[in-house]
Scaffold this motif. Structure first.
Motif, mmCIF file in Angstrom:
data_model
loop_
_atom_site.group_PDB
_atom_site.id
_atom_site.type_symbol
_atom_site.label_atom_id
_atom_site.label_comp_id
_atom_site.label_asym_id
_atom_site.label_seq_id
_atom_site.Cartn_x
_atom_site.Cartn_y
_atom_site.Cartn_z
ATOM 1 N N PRO A 1 -7.222 -17.678 -26.131
ATOM 2 C CA PRO A 1 -8.464 -18.371 -26.170
ATOM 3 C C PRO A 1 -9.356 -18.771 -25.114
ATOM 4 N N GLN A 2 -10.238 -19.106 -25.330
ATOM 5 C CA GLN A 2 -11.532 -19.074 -24.260
ATOM 6 C C GLN A 2 -11.103 -20.127 -23.064
ATOM 7 N N SER A 3 -10.784 -21.432 -23.650
ATOM 8 C CA SER A 3 -10.568 -22.520 -22.751
ATOM 9 C C SER A 3 -9.497 -21.844 -21.839
ATOM 10 N N SER A 4 -9.575 -22.486 -20.484
ATOM 11 C CA SER A 4 -8.731 -21.879 -19.457
ATOM 12 C C SER A 4 -7.232 -22.835 -19.492
ATOM 13 N N ASN A 5 -7.315 -23.709 -20.227
ATOM 14 C CA ASN A 5 -6.077 -24.638 -20.270
ATOM 15 C C ASN A 5 -5.297 -24.395 -21.583
ATOM 16 N N SER A 6 -5.604 -23.506 -22.432
ATOM 17 C CA SER A 6 -4.974 -23.001 -23.589
ATOM 18 C C SER A 6 -4.101 -22.179 -23.244
ATOM 19 N N GLN A 7 -2.954 -22.077 -23.926
ATOM 20 C CA GLN A 7 -1.683 -20.980 -23.856
ATOM 21 C C GLN A 7 -2.216 -19.696 -24.486
ATOM 22 N N ILE A 8 -1.733 -18.770 -23.878
ATOM 23 C CA ILE A 8 -1.689 -17.419 -24.629
ATOM 24 C C ILE A 8 -0.764 -17.408 -25.761
ATOM 25 N N LEU A 9 -1.395 -16.933 -27.004
ATOM 26 C CA LEU A 9 -0.487 -17.196 -28.157
ATOM 27 C C LEU A 9 0.048 -15.842 -28.863
ATOM 28 N N ASP A 10 1.141 -15.234 -28.928
ATOM 29 C CA ASP A 10 1.739 -14.339 -29.928
ATOM 30 C C ASP A 10 1.737 -14.501 -31.384
ATOM 31 N N LEU A 11 1.029 -13.680 -31.907
ATOM 32 C CA LEU A 11 0.848 -13.930 -33.533
ATOM 33 C C LEU A 11 1.546 -12.652 -34.010
ATOM 34 N N ILE A 12 2.756 -13.196 -34.757
ATOM 35 C CA ILE A 12 3.557 -11.905 -35.013
ATOM 36 C C ILE A 12 3.609 -11.707 -36.522
ATOM 37 N N ILE B 1 1.206 -18.641 -43.136
ATOM 38 C CA ILE B 1 1.761 -18.748 -41.868
ATOM 39 C C ILE B 1 2.637 -19.817 -41.427
ATOM 40 N N TYR B 2 3.384 -19.388 -40.434
ATOM 41 C CA TYR B 2 4.708 -20.177 -40.409
ATOM 42 C C TYR B 2 5.054 -20.575 -38.948
ATOM 43 N N LEU B 3 5.602 -21.666 -38.452
ATOM 44 C CA LEU B 3 6.187 -21.962 -37.205
ATOM 45 C C LEU B 3 7.684 -21.312 -37.480
ATOM 46 N N VAL B 4 8.068 -20.621 -36.702
ATOM 47 C CA VAL B 4 9.581 -20.196 -36.951
ATOM 48 C C VAL B 4 10.507 -20.246 -35.456
ATOM 49 N N GLY B 5 11.674 -19.907 -35.760
ATOM 50 C CA GLY B 5 12.601 -19.664 -34.681
ATOM 51 C C GLY B 5 12.725 -20.836 -33.852
ATOM 52 N N GLY B 6 12.851 -20.633 -32.467
ATOM 53 C CA GLY B 6 12.989 -21.619 -31.496
ATOM 54 C C GLY B 6 12.097 -22.928 -31.651
ATOM 55 N N SER B 7 10.985 -22.907 -32.104
ATOM 56 C CA SER B 7 10.017 -23.742 -32.211
ATOM 57 C C SER B 7 10.443 -24.769 -33.271
ATOM 58 N N VAL B 8 10.723 -24.275 -34.413
ATOM 59 C CA VAL B 8 11.236 -25.375 -35.554
ATOM 60 C C VAL B 8 12.552 -26.033 -35.048
ATOM 61 N N ARG B 9 13.519 -25.172 -34.290
ATOM 62 C CA ARG B 9 14.800 -25.864 -33.997
ATOM 63 C C ARG B 9 14.574 -26.892 -33.117
ATOM 64 N N ASP B 10 13.605 -26.748 -31.999
ATOM 65 C CA ASP B 10 13.409 -27.549 -30.958
ATOM 66 C C ASP B 10 12.587 -28.955 -31.523
ATOM 67 N N LEU B 11 11.879 -28.604 -32.684
ATOM 68 C CA LEU B 11 11.007 -29.612 -33.205
ATOM 69 C C LEU B 11 12.160 -30.651 -33.896
ATOM 70 N N MET B 12 13.010 -30.098 -34.639
ATOM 71 C CA MET B 12 13.953 -30.907 -35.423
ATOM 72 C C MET B 12 15.035 -31.523 -34.223
ATOM 73 N N LEU C 1 8.035 -25.433 -25.901
ATOM 74 C CA LEU C 1 7.526 -24.745 -24.897
ATOM 75 C C LEU C 1 6.661 -23.414 -25.175
ATOM 76 N N ASP C 2 7.140 -22.823 -26.332
ATOM 77 C CA ASP C 2 6.371 -21.872 -26.750
ATOM 78 C C ASP C 2 6.047 -22.074 -28.328
ATOM 79 N N LEU C 3 4.903 -21.653 -28.568
ATOM 80 C CA LEU C 3 4.661 -21.673 -30.097
ATOM 81 C C LEU C 3 4.901 -20.340 -30.807
ATOM 82 N N ASP C 4 6.080 -20.600 -31.689
ATOM 83 C CA ASP C 4 6.501 -19.032 -32.245
ATOM 84 C C ASP C 4 5.532 -19.117 -33.616
ATOM 85 N N LEU C 5 4.663 -18.448 -33.807
ATOM 86 C CA LEU C 5 3.922 -18.426 -35.067
ATOM 87 C C LEU C 5 3.941 -17.005 -35.911
#
Ligand code: ATP
Length: 438
Positions: free
Chosen positions: A110-121, A55-66, A72-76
């Motif tokens: 995820p269950q906890s209300s403050n967790s973000q909704i995650l798209d897994l692709i 599993i990988y972090l990809v796209g905009g997440s990697v670009r913005d990390l660098m 803002l969004d986790l691209d997994l």
């Protein structure tokens, strides 16, 4: 030992091939992401690993990390079955699963209300059957997944599972282009496959202060513009919507004009200056087009279009499939801006009765460019001024219901607005004369 990524060179520039070095970005991940996010990534990665899916972090997440920008969004993306993974996550950690089988995507809430909704692709390959069509998607490898993307800087992945945590996969030299501040497409047919990438290129270039690689820029040509002209209004409008989310849309609109993109999609607008929106008043946030556009997007559309004539606005609205609310806001703003010089000596009541007929967003947009004091007085005060007398009071005075009610209440409101009455007693006296007047 990090896996070495080998690829077949099928690309168009000799100097374009990057053999991966053993770059490991584990420290960058640990130092840049907050602990809650890291913990979430580990939880997902552990589950993915147990299922045997890299599993990988990809796209905009990697670009913005660098680029040391906030993610803002986790691209997994995983090489495996995203739906199976989310099922396992729900079983172990709770929460909810939503599946999008056609796109090999699953969403985990995820269950906890403050967790973000995650798209897994699931990693996929995309094939364009005709220029500008939507691609056919099939499951494939990470390498194919990176090669379907728009620009080299968006075509990198960092593996996040187990002992591979932090390994960089960069078969298309994204990191080097990030350092050179270049936006570069992956192959010469990129803008033919999907000409919305032209808009994306301008957005990234403006947002990060990058340059579009000259070879890529040459691909904005008659061929790609022709494909662009065939795209649906909704698809095109979405690209403008994204431009209007950026801090300085004017520059991008101007570039679109210079590249003959606006002309190719039949937009005849020739002004691009929008006031900088450092501080669009949150008090007007309610003027967004519900479920479609943010306040800033709505406002930018109106600010852009109000310099045009009504017929030009209607053409744009038709070509880009505007919602009615947006067309109206732009048309009324254009009309108000034009008539402003002739309203200069109006009394507050004249302003108010006139502006009451317009969408507040139009009034606010014209205020931003004209700074006409009457418009801000209307928005902040005059529109809320009402007489103390109500229809029930008139009824109680024995007045037969009818159009006279409206006239009297309007007269009383005008008197308050124009300072002719200022107290309850003065309103009462005026009302007495109006009622006996009839
Ligand atoms: P932003 O900060 O603007 O949201 P992003 O990179 O996260 O940037 P998204 O639109 O969320 O942008 O897309 C995620 C990733 O999907 C991109 O980084 C890119 O790799 C890929 N992508 C998105 N749109 C396209 C496209 N039209 N063609 C090819 N790849 C695309």
């Amino acid at each position: 030992m990090p896996r070495l990524y080998t690829i077949t060179p099928q690309i168009w520039r000799d100097d374009f091939l990057c053999y991966n070095t053993n770059v490991n970005l584990a420290d960058l991940l640990k130092n840049s992401l907050d602990s809650a996010l890291l913990d979430l990534i580990h939880r997902i990665a552990d589950e993915s690993s147990a299922l045997g899916f890299p599993i990988y972090l990809v796209g905009g997440s990697v670009r913005d990390l660098m680029l040391a920008r906030p993610i803002l969004d986790l691209d997994l993306t995983l090489e495996g079955d995203a739906i199976k993974l989310v099922r396992a996550l729900v079983k172990k950690h709770g929460g909810e699963l939503t599946t999008h089988e056609k796109f090999f995507t699953a969403t985990w809430t995820p269950q906890s209300s403050n967790s973000q909704i995650l798209d897994l692709i699931s990693t996929r390959r995309e094939i364009y059957s005709a220029p500008g069509s939507l691609p056919t998607v099939t499951k494939s490898t990470l390498d194919d997944d990176l090669r379907r993307r728009d620009f080299t800087i968006n075509a990198m992945a960092i593996r996040v599972d187990g002992e591979h945590f932090g390994e960089l996969y960069d078969p298309l030299c994204g990191q080097s282009d990030l350092e050179k501040k270049l936006i570069r497409v992956l192959h010469p047919k990129s803008f033919l496959d999907d000409p919305t990438r032209i808009f994306r290129a301008l957005r990234y270039a403006e947002r990060y202060g990058f340059t579009i690689d000259p070879e890529s820029l040459k691909l904005v040509n008659d061929g790609s513009r022709k494909v662009l002209s065939t795209l649906s209004g909704e698809r095109l409008r979405h690209e403008f919507d994204l431009i209007f989310e950026e801090p300085n849309p004017s520059t991008m609109l101007k570039q679109l004009a210079e590249l003959d993109v606006l002309k190719s999609i039949r937009l005849r607008i020739t002004s691009y200056e929008l006031p900088l929106l450092d501080d669009p008043s949150p008090a007007f946030g309610e003027f967004a087009v519900p479920d479609m556009l943010s306040f800033q997007q709505t406002l930018c559309w109106v600010l852009w279009l109000m310099n045009s004539s009504v017929s030009e606005i209607e053409d744009v609205a038709e070509r880009l499939a505007f919602p009615v609310l947006l067309t109206n806001a732009a048309v009324f703003a254009s009309a108000l801006k034009q008539e402003l010089p002739s309203c200069k000596n109006w009394k507050p009541s004249q302003w108010t009765f006139h502006l009451d007929e317009l969408p507040s967003l139009s009034v606010y947009a014209v205020y931003l460019v004209s700074k006409e004091n009457a418009l801000s007085e209307y928005l902040s005060k005059w529109q809320h001024v009402k007489p103390l007398t109500t229809g029930d009071d008139l009824k109680a005075r024995g007045l037969a219901p009818g159009p006279r009610y409206g006239e009297i209440l309007r007269h009383l409101r005008a008197a308050w607005l124009d300072g002719e009455v200022g107290t309850e007693e003065e309103e009462r006296q005026l009302l007495a004369t109006l009622v006996t007047d009839r």
